[in-house]
Design a protein around this motif. Structure first.
Motif, PDB file in Angstrom:
ATOM      1  N   SER A 216      -8.581   1.250   3.576  1.00  0.00           N
ATOM      2  CA  SER A 216      -7.911   1.809   4.868  1.00  0.00           C
ATOM      3  C   SER A 216      -6.993   0.703   5.323  1.00  0.00           C
ATOM      4  CB  SER A 216      -8.755   2.487   5.769  1.00  0.00           C
ATOM      5  OG  SER A 216      -9.686   1.609   6.118  1.00  0.00           O
TER       6      SER A 216
ATOM      7  N   SER B 175      -4.386  -4.314   6.047  1.00  0.00           N
ATOM      8  CA  SER B 175      -5.428  -4.007   5.605  1.00  0.00           C
ATOM      9  C   SER B 175      -6.858  -4.052   6.165  1.00  0.00           C
ATOM     10  CB  SER B 175      -5.691  -4.570   4.217  1.00  0.00           C
ATOM     11  OG  SER B 175      -4.344  -4.524   3.412  1.00  0.00           O
TER      12      SER B 175
ATOM     13  N   LEU C  15       1.070   5.107   1.965  1.00  0.00           N
ATOM     14  CA  LEU C  15       0.359   5.769   3.059  1.00  0.00           C
ATOM     15  C   LEU C  15       1.058   6.987   3.111  1.00  0.00           C
ATOM     16  CD1 LEU C  15       0.566   2.948   5.971  1.00  0.00           C
ATOM     17  CD2 LEU C  15      -1.284   3.752   4.605  1.00  0.00           C
TER      18      LEU C  15
ATOM     19  N   HIS D 174      -5.520   4.469   2.483  1.00  0.00           N
ATOM     20  CA  HIS D 174      -4.156   4.313   1.725  1.00  0.00           C
ATOM     21  C   HIS D 174      -4.474   4.432   0.323  1.00  0.00           C
ATOM     22  CE1 HIS D 174      -5.196   0.452  -0.259  1.00  0.00           C
ATOM     23  NE2 HIS D 174      -5.715   0.120   0.951  1.00  0.00           N
TER      24      HIS D 174
ATOM     25  N   VAL E 231       0.832  -1.106  -0.153  1.00  0.00           N
ATOM     26  CA  VAL E 231      -0.074   0.066  -0.167  1.00  0.00           C
ATOM     27  C   VAL E 231       0.865   1.389   0.140  1.00  0.00           C
ATOM     28  CG1 VAL E 231      -1.901  -1.043   1.256  1.00  0.00           C
ATOM     29  CG2 VAL E 231      -0.180   0.320   2.483  1.00  0.00           C
TER      30      VAL E 231
END
Lengths: 369, 369
Positions: A95, A90, A69, A109, A67
């Motif tokens: 998110s 996750s 961020l 994310h 991901v």
């Protein structure tokens, strides 16, 4: 994605990759840190395209995944957590969930597929140098890169391997900074690294004897510090033939105590701030050097003991250039070589032959005072 | 004027009087430091009218006199001199000469007759308090003064002597900071000191048990630290009757670890930055308090052990106010007293009864989460 790792390790990795995130990119995804969890480790990447930093930490990875961020928010959340194990996983709605002891946070994310891929560099032509030594060489040259972009190549530092020596060179039209150290490498390399990215690299290098492995490609340089890798774009173009600029001969030479000279020049320069000329005059005499400055603010006169070989001389400088290099040199005694009042001055350590600095004088009208 | 003094003493005096020189005055002479040499001492004065600081150093005065010197230039020259005796003397053309070892500087001076005279304060009605204690009381209140000038009196800190206690109070409409210490003084005093000047005074006070003697006049307060005197203008007008604002009763009371609570609120507030509301919600339960925040950035949920006396409650705050006061309090455990979700919350040390902080809650719509 789901993994558990130590807060302190994660925080250090974040702080390293954040050095590449300038916030100046137009790609929103580059405001973020890429996290990729697999094979018992998590790879973090921060990048502004010119400079990319990758850090790996060991983790207990329960579910592979990646991901992106937001760098600032993610960094602040981790920094403020207690020193303990952190679980990152996750969650629904794009998110991820961060859990540490009794703290829970959920943040949105970005999509890792939008994140640009790093240049693929095969580390087969490597040379190694102590981190401490390279950090010191960088510090000793970066300050002299050109600040304006008129000649982009001069905003970088030349990395040159030649005759089993690594040379770092920066110059801006008014001065040259040259640092050299022997390396056990026969290759011949010539690459120019942007000054801005290099100063971030120097922050990551540690004051340790452990080595950093360096790989050059036609367009990139890779610094491999083990758990951290730094990739910088190279500047295109030919660097200036610095060796023809630095004079090898001189008519007179003085030896002085570095910190004493620095203090004298700093004091004299207080009166030289007017109009940004920073003009200080050196009156080199037998055993003595008189440093003066003069402006509407007032006058200063400093006297310092020196050892002179050669004839007396009057010469003037922009004090800024001398102050910067005297601050960066670390030997107690330094040598300054002069040819005339209008020729460049060369500054070296008295003992160690690992650095050469050159500064152009300011032409002044001859006076009698 | 001609005197010789020690560089380190002169530098300290300059750095103290510079705290009053804001550079915001329209009188050029107030960019300067007044030096007055006579009777074996040199008096230095810096002032922006609202705040004046006077420092005295012993010196070998060969010739009485007084001048005004540019604060920044003079300060920098002295700071960069070697640690040795400094000779300062009048020179021709409205300039003074500064000599220290082999350093000479000449700078222009301004005319001391243009320098405004300080208010003449007779120190006969004095009360004394330990510097360390007063510094701590100032630190514990200044942060809560009003930042906007809508009600000028609230930009100051109330100094109140009443019933043998010195009380310092600041409030800004959203919170109250109240610190109190016993003093051996029967007078009744009520004076409001500008927050800005008070924060400069707190920098001059040292972490020592030595006392500072304080004198009030109708328009000024004088802090006498022996070698340094600070005179501040007082704010005109009546301060708010703070005692009627701070609730004395409560329905529930919690005890919590200060630093743990601070960390929880700080983490939760990371998600509460949006729109500058800094909104964090407290869900006070038996033995536990849940702190949550929620924004487009994400969600946070923190849990902290507490001791509750009374019924559970939900209440919300602007986290900024709680963070600021929890950072400034120094005991390990604190007590928070609540009446309802819309009434002010009072924060105290668990052990020492020397401070009372009050924060208004933010009204929120009742929800079930």
């Amino acid at each position: 994605m789901k993994f558990i790792c130590e807060k302190s390790m994660l925080q250090e990795a974040i702080s390293n990759v954040q050095k590449a995130i300038t916030g100046k990119s137009t790609m929103p995804v580059l405001q973020g840190i890429l996290l990729d969890a697999r094979n018992g480790e998590v790879t973090l990447i921060g990048s502004d395209i010119d400079l990319s930093i990758e850090a790996k930490i060991t983790a207990d990875v329960m579910e592979d995944g990646s991901v992106v961020l937001d760098s600032k928010l993610f960094g602040e959340i981790i920094r403020k957590l207690p020193n303990s194990a952190v679980e990152i996983s996750s969650d629904e709605n794009n998110s991820i969930k961060i859990v540490c002891q009794k703290s829970y946070a959920t943040i949105i994310h970005m999509d890792s597929e939008d994140y640009p891929s790093l240049p693929d560099i095969i580390e087969n032509m490597v040379f190694s140098i102590s981190q401490k030594l390279l950090k010191n060489m960088m510090k000793g040259t970066i300050f002299a890169v050109a600040q304006d972009e008129t000649r982009p190549i001069l905003t970088g530092v030349l990395f040159e391997i030649k005759n089993k020596k690594l040379n770092l060179v920066a110059l801006d039209g008014y001065r040259v900074a040259f640092r050299s150290e022997p390396v056990d490498n026969d290759s011949s390399i010539n690459a120019v690294i942007p000054g801005k990215t290099l100063s971030e690299v120097s922050k990551i290098l540690e004051e340790t004897d452990e080595v950093v492995n360096i790989t050059f490609t036609p367009n990139h340089i890779l610094f491999n510090l083990g758990k951290t890798k730094v990739i910088s774009r190279l500047l295109e173009g030919e660097f200036i033939k610095y060796s023809s600029i630095i004079p090898e001969e001189y008519n007179l030479k003085i030896t002085a105590k570095r910190s004493e000279l620095l203090n004298c020049i700093e004091r004299a320069s207080l009166m030289a701030k007017e109009g940004n000329t920073n003009l200080v005059k050196f009156n080199i005499e037998e055993d003595n050097m008189i440093i003066t400055s003069n402006s509407q603010l007032g006058k200063a006169r400093e006297e310092i003991n020196i050892i002179l070989q050669g004839e007396p001389l009057q010469i003037a400088f922009n004090s800024k250039y001398l102050i910067e290099l005297l601050k960066i040199m670390d030997e107690e005694e330094i040598v300054m070589e002069f040819s005339s009042g209008v020729n460049p001055c060369v500054v070296r350590n008295k003992e160690k032959d690992n650095c050469t600095y050159m500064v152009l004088p300011v032409r002044i009208r001859a006076t009698n005072n």
